[in-house]
Design an enzyme around this catalytic site. Sequence first.
Site, short mmCIF file in Angstrom:
data_model
loop_
_atom_site.label_atom_id
_atom_site.label_comp_id
_atom_site.label_asym_id
_atom_site.label_seq_id
_atom_site.Cartn_x
_atom_site.Cartn_y
_atom_site.Cartn_z
N LYS A 1 -12.13 -5.27 -5.62
CA LYS A 1 -12.96 -4.10 -5.90
C LYS A 1 -12.14 -2.89 -6.32
O LYS A 1 -12.70 -1.88 -6.73
CB LYS A 1 -13.92 -3.77 -4.74
CG LYS A 1 -13.31 -3.54 -3.41
CD LYS A 1 -14.42 -3.39 -2.34
CE LYS A 1 -13.88 -3.63 -0.95
NZ LYS A 1 -14.88 -3.93 0.05
N LYS B 1 0.82 -1.22 0.00
CA LYS B 1 0.00 0.00 0.00
C LYS B 1 0.85 1.26 0.00
O LYS B 1 0.45 2.27 -0.57
CB LYS B 1 -0.99 -0.01 1.17
CG LYS B 1 -2.09 -1.03 0.98
CD LYS B 1 -3.35 -0.71 1.75
CE LYS B 1 -4.44 -1.72 1.41
NZ LYS B 1 -5.53 -1.75 2.39
N LYS C 1 -6.79 -12.23 -8.41
CA LYS C 1 -8.02 -12.38 -7.64
C LYS C 1 -9.02 -11.25 -7.90
O LYS C 1 -8.64 -10.13 -8.20
CB LYS C 1 -7.66 -12.58 -6.16
CG LYS C 1 -7.99 -11.50 -5.23
CD LYS C 1 -7.61 -11.85 -3.79
CE LYS C 1 -7.94 -10.61 -2.97
NZ LYS C 1 -7.86 -10.75 -1.56
P1 AMP Z 1 -11.45 -7.08 1.04
O1 AMP Z 1 -12.40 -6.93 -0.09
O2 AMP Z 1 -10.03 -7.25 0.58
O3 AMP Z 1 -11.63 -6.02 2.12
O4 AMP Z 1 -11.76 -8.47 1.75
C1 AMP Z 1 -12.87 -8.71 2.57
C2 AMP Z 1 -13.05 -10.20 2.78
O5 AMP Z 1 -13.39 -10.86 1.53
C3 AMP Z 1 -11.75 -10.88 3.26
O6 AMP Z 1 -12.09 -11.92 4.18
C4 AMP Z 1 -11.18 -11.45 1.99
O7 AMP Z 1 -10.34 -12.55 2.24
C5 AMP Z 1 -12.43 -11.86 1.19
N1 AMP Z 1 -12.15 -11.78 -0.28
C6 AMP Z 1 -11.79 -10.64 -0.95
N2 AMP Z 1 -11.61 -10.90 -2.27
C7 AMP Z 1 -11.85 -12.23 -2.44
C8 AMP Z 1 -11.84 -13.11 -3.57
N3 AMP Z 1 -11.55 -12.68 -4.80
N4 AMP Z 1 -12.15 -14.42 -3.39
C9 AMP Z 1 -12.46 -14.87 -2.14
N5 AMP Z 1 -12.49 -14.10 -1.04
C10 AMP Z 1 -12.20 -12.79 -1.16
#
Ligand code: AMP
Length: 336
Positions: A203, A118, A200
């Site tokens: 957002k 970051k 992956k």
């Molecule tokens: P974030 O969007 O990075 O704040 O992640 C929020 C939650 O969603 C965390 O527990 C991540 O591990 C899960 N997560 C985020 N992106 C993915 C993805 N592409 N596939 C599976 N889990 C995800």
Amino acid sequence: MQEAQQQKPVIFSGIQPTGVPHLGNYIGAWRNWKLLEDDYRCLYCLVDLHSLTIRQDPAELRRSTMQAYALLLAVGLDPTKSLLFVQSHVPAHAELAWILSCYTYMGELSRMVQFKEKSAKHDENINAGLFTYPVLQAADILLYQAALVPVGADQKQHLELTRDVAERFNKVYGDVFVIPEHRIPKVGARIMSLSDPTSKMSKSDPEETYISLLDRPDVIRRKIKRAVTDSEGEIRYDEENKPGVSNLLSILAVLTGRSIEACVDSLAGQGYGALKEATAEAVITTLSPVQAQFDALIQDKERLMQLMDEGAQGAARLAARTLAKVYKKIGLLPRG
Ligand code: AMP
Ligand code: TRP
């Protein structure tokens, strides 16, 4: 929270309330959060303080926090079983974070991959909050004596730091904190981007690479139709050589509750068009009721705020116990 809930091991997880959550968040996180509700005492938190390490537009942050809260309810998390709340509504998170920062070393924090990534990405704003982010995360978890923390693989290092800090503290003051375990879902831990199935779903990537939980059926069909596959034409699960097809098969299997093999069998002899159609229909069938719930919930801000407040009150009661214990152990004079 009922008596029975109080005997169960505690689960804590958090998600930042910025941007619209996507199918990866749903499959990798929220869906599993829901499956844990009956067997654990669950706390699910919108970590708005963590979002401040990047400059946020105030009105937009308020809007997206409200929206994320409505979505937590819309996916079926049950406020009578779990505590669903907003981090900044429980001041103990920030208070414990300060204490823990005095038990965390600069060297440990400088090794955090997320900090390195970051700060490289936002080199115009490498603030102290970005650096101490994992300490606030440790406070989130340790305040509630959580035994398990269900998160994606990317959060493993932060969890390890949390454990190290808790163990260090316990060594000096006795058993104050439960040492939490990390838990990654077996299936769907990594839903991939629709346009680049080797990275992956995220957002922070362009719109067409992910399915937002609020995408309507026509948008879902269009995005999945355009999803990158391969030129082979055979439907088969092979993450390495066929990441796009495998990603669609994972989504289809998880959302229909069938095995990957059963999904492959049901599409035998057909082309990628059929796979995409089946996947799109499974996504639509999953998200339509979520969206209908969301549309109704978001109309009633007062009710949402009331539920948020109840969640925060329940969480604050638990947090106060841990914080009082910590203050006492380290020698802060109690108020008269
Ligand atoms: P974030 O969007 O990075 O704040 O992640 C929020 C939650 O969603 C965390 O527990 C991540 O591990 C899960 N997560 C985020 N992106 C993915 C993805 N592409 N596939 C599976 N889990 C995800
Ligand atoms: N850092 C986590 C993420 O980026 C969010 C988070 C904050 C969290 N506090 C937490 C996750 C406590 C689990 C437990 O996804």
